[in-house]
Design a protein around this motif. Structure first.
Motif, PDB file in Angstrom:
ATOM      1  N   ASN A  14       0.850  -1.190   0.000  1.00 44.45           N
ATOM      2  CA  ASN A  14       0.000   0.000   0.000  1.00 44.45           C
ATOM      3  C   ASN A  14       0.884   1.237   0.000  1.00 44.45           C
ATOM      4  N   SER A  15       0.554   2.167  -0.885  1.00 42.84           N
ATOM      5  CA  SER A  15       1.322   3.396  -0.998  1.00 42.84           C
ATOM      6  C   SER A  15       0.384   4.555  -1.249  1.00 42.84           C
ATOM      7  N   GLU A  21       3.328  -1.817  -6.986  1.00 48.95           N
ATOM      8  CA  GLU A  21       3.953  -3.095  -7.324  1.00 48.95           C
ATOM      9  C   GLU A  21       5.424  -2.868  -7.595  1.00 48.95           C
ATOM     10  N   GLY A  22       6.216  -3.895  -7.287  1.00 53.19           N
ATOM     11  CA  GLY A  22       7.632  -3.777  -7.548  1.00 53.19           C
ATOM     12  C   GLY A  22       8.362  -5.072  -7.288  1.00 53.19           C
ATOM     13  N   THR A  23       9.675  -4.966  -7.256  1.00 52.23           N
ATOM     14  CA  THR A  23      10.546  -6.123  -7.134  1.00 52.23           C
ATOM     15  C   THR A  23      11.449  -5.975  -5.920  1.00 52.23           C
ATOM     16  N   LYS A  54       6.508   1.336 -11.184  1.00 50.90           N
ATOM     17  CA  LYS A  54       5.996   2.575 -11.799  1.00 50.90           C
ATOM     18  C   LYS A  54       7.023   3.710 -11.771  1.00 50.90           C
ATOM     19  N   SER A  55       7.594   3.972 -10.594  1.00 51.94           N
ATOM     20  CA  SER A  55       8.479   5.127 -10.462  1.00 51.94           C
ATOM     21  C   SER A  55       9.960   4.782 -10.591  1.00 51.94           C
TER      22      SER A  55
END
Length: 69
Positions: A14-15, A21-23, A54-55
């Motif tokens: 949660n952000s 989503e990420g690694t 995403k970023s």
């Protein structure tokens, strides 16, 4: 919700009211500097540095904040 992740695992968290989503970049098991801040961690209380899809930025989260994607 998993308690243990490996480098390369794809996760969500949660952000700011949405799901990011990420690694997983690395598991942190000792006090260190990561993502621009001091991280307090140990083998019994690890944290994970994750890179946002995403970023492209990194963040550090406790295992309870991460879910397998």
């Amino acid at each position: 919700m998993a308690d243990d992740f490996d480098k390369g695992d794809h996760v969500t968290w949660n952000s700011h009211g949405s799901t990011a989503e990420g690694t997983v970049e690395r598991k942190i098991t000792s006090d260190t500097e990561a993502s621009g801040r001091t991280v307090r961690a140990s083998k019994d209380d690890p944290q994970y540095e994750v890179r946002s899809d995403k970023s492209g930025r990194t963040a550090v989260h406790k295992p309870g904040a991460l879910d397998e994607a």
